[in-house]
Design a protein around this motif. Structure first.
Motif, PDB file in Angstrom:
ATOM      1  N   PHE A   1       0.835  -1.197   0.000  1.00 11.30           N
ATOM      2  CA  PHE A   1       0.000   0.000   0.000  1.00 11.30           C
ATOM      3  C   PHE A   1       0.867   1.243   0.000  1.00 11.30           C
ATOM      4  O   PHE A   1       2.043   1.199   0.331  1.00 11.30           O
ATOM      5  CB  PHE A   1      -0.996   0.034   1.169  1.00 11.30           C
ATOM      6  N   VAL A   2       0.235   2.353  -0.413  1.00 11.88           N
ATOM      7  CA  VAL A   2       0.874   3.662  -0.447  1.00 11.88           C
ATOM      8  C   VAL A   2       0.034   4.593   0.416  1.00 11.88           C
ATOM      9  O   VAL A   2      -1.190   4.613   0.290  1.00 11.88           O
ATOM     10  CB  VAL A   2       0.939   4.221  -1.891  1.00 11.88           C
ATOM     11  N   LEU A   3       0.686   5.330   1.301  1.00 13.35           N
ATOM     12  CA  LEU A   3       0.001   6.309   2.149  1.00 13.35           C
ATOM     13  C   LEU A   3       0.694   7.659   2.012  1.00 13.35           C
ATOM     14  O   LEU A   3       1.921   7.714   1.997  1.00 13.35           O
ATOM     15  CB  LEU A   3       0.060   5.911   3.618  1.00 13.35           C
ATOM     16  N   LEU A   4      -0.087   8.700   1.933  1.00 14.14           N
ATOM     17  CA  LEU A   4       0.437  10.058   2.048  1.00 14.14           C
ATOM     18  C   LEU A   4      -0.220  10.656   3.272  1.00 14.14           C
ATOM     19  O   LEU A   4      -1.443  10.753   3.338  1.00 14.14           O
ATOM     20  CB  LEU A   4       0.085  10.905   0.822  1.00 14.14           C
ATOM     21  N   ILE A   5       0.615  11.014   4.251  1.00  9.17           N
ATOM     22  CA  ILE A   5       0.120  11.502   5.533  1.00  9.17           C
ATOM     23  C   ILE A   5       0.723  12.870   5.798  1.00  9.17           C
ATOM     24  O   ILE A   5       1.925  13.075   5.596  1.00  9.17           O
ATOM     25  CB  ILE A   5       0.520  10.533   6.672  1.00  9.17           C
ATOM     26  N   SER A   6      -0.109  13.802   6.263  1.00  6.15           N
ATOM     27  CA  SER A   6       0.403  15.126   6.611  1.00  6.15           C
ATOM     28  C   SER A   6       1.077  15.071   7.979  1.00  6.15           C
ATOM     29  O   SER A   6       0.914  14.099   8.719  1.00  6.15           O
ATOM     30  CB  SER A   6      -0.730  16.153   6.631  1.00  6.15           C
TER      31      SER A   6
ATOM     32  N   SER B   1       5.440  19.097   3.996  1.00  3.10           N
ATOM     33  CA  SER B   1       4.568  18.732   5.117  1.00  3.10           C
ATOM     34  C   SER B   1       3.938  17.355   4.943  1.00  3.10           C
ATOM     35  O   SER B   1       3.048  16.982   5.707  1.00  3.10           O
ATOM     36  CB  SER B   1       3.464  19.774   5.265  1.00  3.10           C
ATOM     37  N   LEU B   2       4.391  16.582   3.946  1.00  4.84           N
ATOM     38  CA  LEU B   2       3.798  15.269   3.689  1.00  4.84           C
ATOM     39  C   LEU B   2       4.811  14.145   3.843  1.00  4.84           C
ATOM     40  O   LEU B   2       5.974  14.275   3.455  1.00  4.84           O
ATOM     41  CB  LEU B   2       3.238  15.207   2.272  1.00  4.84           C
ATOM     42  N   TYR B   3       4.332  13.045   4.410  1.00  2.00           N
ATOM     43  CA  TYR B   3       5.108  11.816   4.472  1.00  2.00           C
ATOM     44  C   TYR B   3       4.575  10.880   3.407  1.00  2.00           C
ATOM     45  O   TYR B   3       3.384  10.563   3.390  1.00  2.00           O
ATOM     46  CB  TYR B   3       4.971  11.150   5.839  1.00  2.00           C
ATOM     47  N   PHE B   4       5.441  10.441   2.508  1.00  2.00           N
ATOM     48  CA  PHE B   4       5.093   9.465   1.486  1.00  2.00           C
ATOM     49  C   PHE B   4       5.572   8.105   2.001  1.00  2.00           C
ATOM     50  O   PHE B   4       6.766   7.914   2.202  1.00  2.00           O
ATOM     51  CB  PHE B   4       5.798   9.797   0.169  1.00  2.00           C
ATOM     52  N   CYS B   5       4.639   7.180   2.213  1.00  4.09           N
ATOM     53  CA  CYS B   5       4.959   5.890   2.820  1.00  4.09           C
ATOM     54  C   CYS B   5       4.554   4.753   1.888  1.00  4.09           C
ATOM     55  O   CYS B   5       3.471   4.808   1.288  1.00  4.09           O
ATOM     56  CB  CYS B   5       4.211   5.704   4.133  1.00  4.09           C
ATOM     57  N   MET B   6       5.398   3.736   1.808  1.00  2.00           N
ATOM     58  CA  MET B   6       5.078   2.537   1.046  1.00  2.00           C
ATOM     59  C   MET B   6       5.449   1.325   1.875  1.00  2.00           C
ATOM     60  O   MET B   6       6.550   1.256   2.426  1.00  2.00           O
ATOM     61  CB  MET B   6       5.820   2.518  -0.287  1.00  2.00           C
TER      62      MET B   6
ATOM     63  N   SER C   1       5.824  22.746  -8.489  1.00  2.54           N
ATOM     64  CA  SER C   1       6.110  22.844  -7.061  1.00  2.54           C
ATOM     65  C   SER C   1       4.882  22.410  -6.244  1.00  2.54           C
ATOM     66  O   SER C   1       4.191  23.222  -5.646  1.00  2.54           O
ATOM     67  CB  SER C   1       6.531  24.263  -6.681  1.00  2.54           C
ATOM     68  N   VAL C   2       4.650  21.118  -6.255  1.00  3.40           N
ATOM     69  CA  VAL C   2       3.469  20.531  -5.612  1.00  3.40           C
ATOM     70  C   VAL C   2       3.443  20.829  -4.117  1.00  3.40           C
ATOM     71  O   VAL C   2       4.485  20.914  -3.473  1.00  3.40           O
ATOM     72  CB  VAL C   2       3.415  19.004  -5.864  1.00  3.40           C
ATOM     73  N   CYS C   3       2.251  21.058  -3.602  1.00  5.26           N
ATOM     74  CA  CYS C   3       2.075  21.240  -2.166  1.00  5.26           C
ATOM     75  C   CYS C   3       0.874  20.408  -1.715  1.00  5.26           C
ATOM     76  O   CYS C   3       0.169  19.819  -2.533  1.00  5.26           O
ATOM     77  CB  CYS C   3       1.881  22.710  -1.808  1.00  5.26           C
ATOM     78  N   GLU C   4       0.660  20.382  -0.428  1.00  4.09           N
ATOM     79  CA  GLU C   4      -0.405  19.563   0.139  1.00  4.09           C
ATOM     80  C   GLU C   4      -1.770  19.960  -0.419  1.00  4.09           C
ATOM     81  O   GLU C   4      -2.617  19.100  -0.675  1.00  4.09           O
ATOM     82  CB  GLU C   4      -0.383  19.692   1.663  1.00  4.09           C
ATOM     83  N   LEU C   5      -1.996  21.240  -0.617  1.00  7.08           N
ATOM     84  CA  LEU C   5      -3.287  21.705  -1.143  1.00  7.08           C
ATOM     85  C   LEU C   5      -3.550  21.195  -2.556  1.00  7.08           C
ATOM     86  O   LEU C   5      -4.696  20.915  -2.913  1.00  7.08           O
ATOM     87  CB  LEU C   5      -3.361  23.227  -1.116  1.00  7.08           C
ATOM     88  N   ASP C   6      -2.487  21.075  -3.368  1.00  8.77           N
ATOM     89  CA  ASP C   6      -2.654  20.508  -4.710  1.00  8.77           C
ATOM     90  C   ASP C   6      -3.224  19.103  -4.620  1.00  8.77           C
ATOM     91  O   ASP C   6      -4.099  18.716  -5.395  1.00  8.77           O
ATOM     92  CB  ASP C   6      -1.321  20.470  -5.463  1.00  8.77           C
ATOM     93  N   LEU C   7      -2.727  18.332  -3.670  1.00 10.84           N
ATOM     94  CA  LEU C   7      -3.191  16.955  -3.512  1.00 10.84           C
ATOM     95  C   LEU C   7      -4.593  16.894  -2.913  1.00 10.84           C
ATOM     96  O   LEU C   7      -5.357  15.989  -3.219  1.00 10.84           O
ATOM     97  CB  LEU C   7      -2.212  16.156  -2.655  1.00 10.84           C
TER      98      LEU C   7
END
Length: 161
Positions: A4-9, A64-69, A97-103
């Motif tokens: 699984f893939v998680l993106l967590i703030s 501000s994001l953690y990308f987890c796999m 320049s991606v940010c949390e709001l884009d996601l």
């Protein structure tokens, strides 16, 4: 294999999840709560690999994001770090320049990009140019469909007057 893939703030909010192994909704909630507790409390100088439930979780913090796999015990952690970085670079190119709001506001695009990179928990496409071309084609199709729907609704509105 990536399970699984998680993106967590940094605040523990889940911004994106993609599950490649079967987990019930109850298990998913438990996994997210458990892993966010483990990852968010780790010091910044510690390594980016965590052994967890017979698997390894590879994570990387970008802004501000953690990308987890989550991967199998015998998979290569450095390869997964490269996949995470590859995903972030493509997001960066697409959003500028991606940010949390884009996601948050364009989560469907983030899922589409992830689906172009990974299929069934395995790396599908390693070329950034190819992924960018596919995303541009998808955007073009969406715009064409919107224009057709708009012109059709205008024709219907005009005909019913």
């Amino acid at each position: 294999m990536i399970h699984f893939v998680l993106l967590i703030s940094r605040q523990g909010k889940v911004r994106l999840t993609k599950w490649y192994s079967p987990y019930s909704q109850k298990e998913r909630t438990k996994v997210i709560r458990e892993l966010s507790g483990v990852i968010l409390t780790r010091g910044p100088k510690l390594c980016n690999f965590v052994e967890w439930r017979g698997h390894k979780v590879v994570y990387k913090r970008y802004a501000s994001l953690y990308f987890c796999m989550c991967i199998d015990q015998d998979d290569n952690e450095l390869e997964i770090l490269e996949i995470i970085h590859h995903f972030v670079e493509i997001l960066d190119r697409y959003f500028g320049s991606v940010c949390e709001l884009d996601l948050i506001f364009n989560f469907h695009k983030a899922y589409y990009i992830l689906d172009e990179i990974l299929i069934a928990g395995e790396l599908q496409e390693s070329s950034k140019k190819t992924v960018a071309r596919l995303i541009a084609a998808q955007d073009s199709l969406v715009e064409t469909a919107k224009e057709q729907a708009s012109s059709l609704s205008n024709m219907i509105a005009h005909a019913t007057k």
